[in-house]
Design an enzyme around this catalytic site. Structure first.
Site, PDB file in Angstrom:
ATOM      1  N   LYS A  80      68.789  11.957 -15.536  1.00 44.11           N
ATOM      2  CA  LYS A  80      69.897  12.918 -15.390  1.00 44.11           C
ATOM      3  C   LYS A  80      69.489  14.245 -15.981  1.00 44.11           C
ATOM      4  O   LYS A  80      68.790  14.305 -17.003  1.00 44.11           O
ATOM      5  CB  LYS A  80      71.152  12.403 -16.095  1.00 44.11           C
ATOM      6  CG  LYS A  80      72.440  13.019 -15.556  1.00 44.11           C
ATOM      7  CD  LYS A  80      72.786  12.462 -14.183  1.00 44.11           C
ATOM      8  CE  LYS A  80      74.090  13.028 -13.649  1.00 44.11           C
ATOM      9  NZ  LYS A  80      74.463  12.403 -12.371  1.00 44.11           N
ATOM     10  N   GLY A 182      91.679  13.735 -10.808  1.00 42.23           N
ATOM     11  CA  GLY A 182      90.575  14.551 -10.327  1.00 42.23           C
ATOM     12  C   GLY A 182      90.517  14.552  -8.819  1.00 42.23           C
ATOM     13  O   GLY A 182      90.303  13.511  -8.204  1.00 42.23           O
ATOM     14  N   VAL A 183      90.721  15.727  -8.204  1.00 45.35           N
ATOM     15  CA  VAL A 183      90.729  15.806  -6.734  1.00 45.35           C
ATOM     16  C   VAL A 183      89.717  16.829  -6.243  1.00 45.35           C
ATOM     17  O   VAL A 183      89.994  17.618  -5.345  1.00 45.35           O
ATOM     18  CB  VAL A 183      92.145  16.096  -6.189  1.00 45.35           C
ATOM     19  CG1 VAL A 183      93.053  14.919  -6.439  1.00 45.35           C
ATOM     20  CG2 VAL A 183      92.733  17.368  -6.782  1.00 45.35           C
ATOM     21  N   GLY A 184      88.530  16.786  -6.848  1.00 48.60           N
ATOM     22  CA  GLY A 184      87.428  17.601  -6.359  1.00 48.60           C
ATOM     23  C   GLY A 184      86.816  16.964  -5.125  1.00 48.60           C
ATOM     24  O   GLY A 184      87.504  16.325  -4.327  1.00 48.60           O
ATOM     25  N   VAL A 186      84.931  14.308  -4.661  1.00 44.29           N
ATOM     26  CA  VAL A 186      85.065  12.859  -4.527  1.00 44.29           C
ATOM     27  C   VAL A 186      86.536  12.443  -4.517  1.00 44.29           C
ATOM     28  O   VAL A 186      87.001  11.761  -3.600  1.00 44.29           O
ATOM     29  CB  VAL A 186      84.311  12.134  -5.653  1.00 44.29           C
ATOM     30  CG1 VAL A 186      84.553  10.627  -5.577  1.00 44.29           C
ATOM     31  CG2 VAL A 186      82.819  12.439  -5.561  1.00 44.29           C
TER      32      VAL A 186
END
Length: 349
Positions: A80, A182-184, A186
């Site tokens: 990462k 979270g609604v980015g 993905v």
């Protein structure tokens, strides 16, 4: 404390710290394992409270990538990258992208980077001008590769449906109450797919306007970010940043199922046990959210096309069922079972 004073150090093969005074780049690249192949994992651009938090994130995420790639059947290890933003909302410069590309190149292929939080296809393209070891680049229609977000969303969607069937007895998602944190790329993709299936959705995002706009588009409700995990729903889906499942938040969960795409949802190992002891079905995050790395991994390896990517993503529910079956048989938390299987696959079991 473990070796080097970092609790999340897990016999990582290497942890590399980079600075580039000319561009202002400060970056961490953690290589957890190359047992199955080059350590693959995205790079995120994020603001951290301090350097220690950034290193810890890289350690946790790279370990998760080792397990994710192994569980997805990819010939890749786990790594990462983290690029530190100077302030919340900062923008990464082209010079910093290029400096990060040179940092990746300096590792000689032991780490392969791709898109993650705060990055984009366009930014990966800039990085690729400085290194060969990059994936997630724009590709021709029908080819493997490109933006991993939609593929991650598809895998999470299939995993959520499998979890709803297992934990709720739901034959489909119509009427199933789902809270999405979270609604980015993905979480937003997941919300649209579930809305099309007739699920009853409640959305939350740190960007309240984004949550409200999506809710208006798909006919969902919204909630405050601090309330979404404890919403009165059937299934909670964390799709933002990690460490959201803590002793306190787990105690407040009303849902019978937790299944979402965020990495490292459990704040500590003990939190996996807490979820299990509450009788909540948990979908280990690095199993359910493997769609993106399947896409960019096959792109980098040159194995197959978009059809092969989708075929492999379709197997995600099978791996989840394997984890849940062993959890039921052993009595161990699903999170521990997934770790155990992944460690066997990379030769650390």
């Amino acid at each position: 404390m473990t070796a080097w004073g970092f609790p999340d150090f897990d016999d990582h093969e290497g942890v590399h710290l980079f600075t580039d005074p000319a561009s202002g780049l400060r970056a961490v690249i953690a290589v957890h394992s190359t047992a199955l192949g080059p350590a693959a994992g995205g790079v995120r651009f994020w603001h951290y409270a301090d350097h220690t938090a950034a290193i810890t994130d890289a350690l946790r995420l790279s370990r998760g990538m080792s397990f994710k790639n192994a569980m997805a059947g990819l010939e890749l290890g786990g790594g990462k990258g983290v690029v530190l933003a100077d302030a919340p909302g900062a923008t990464i410069s082209e010079a910093q992208l290029r400096a990060f590309g040179r940092a990746v190149e300096s590792l000689g292929g032991r780490y392969v980077t791709a898109e993650d939080v705060g990055m984009s296809e366009a930014r990966m393209k800039v990085i690729s001008e400085e290194t060969r070891y990059v994936s997630g680049l724009p590709v021709a229609s029908g080819a493997a590769g490109g933006d991993p977000g939609p593929y991650t969303a598809m895998g999470v969607y299939l995993g959520v449906k499998a979890a709803a069937q297992r934990g709720l007895g739901a034959i489909d998602m119509k009427g199933v109450r789902v809270a999405i944190q979270g609604v980015g790329s993905v979480g937003g993709g997941l919300a649209r797919l579930l809305a099309a299936d007739g699920a009853v959705l409640t959305l939350a995002d740190v960007n309240q306007q984004r949550a409200e706009a999506l809710a208006a588009e798909i006919g969902a409700a919204t909630a405050a970010t601090e309330e979404i995990l404890s919403a009165d729903v059937d299934l909670v889906s964390p799709n933002a940043l990690g460490a959201v499942l803590t002793e306190q938040s787990i105690g407040a969960v009303k849902a019978k199922v937790i299944a979402g795409g965020a990495n490292n949802q459990l704040a500590t190992r003990d939190d996996g046990r807490r979820v299990h002891e509450r009788g909540i079905l948990f979908a280990p995050d690095y199993v359910i959210n493997a769609g993106g790395i399947i896409n960019v991994g096959l792109e980098y390896l040159g194995h197959g096309d978009e059809a092969e990517v989708k075929a492999r993503i379709a197997r995600i529910p099978d791996r989840l069922i394997e984890v849940w079956d062993e959890s039921d048989a052993s009595g161990d938390p699903a999170a521990d079972v997934a770790d155990r299987i992944a460690k066997r696959l990379i030769g650390r079991g």
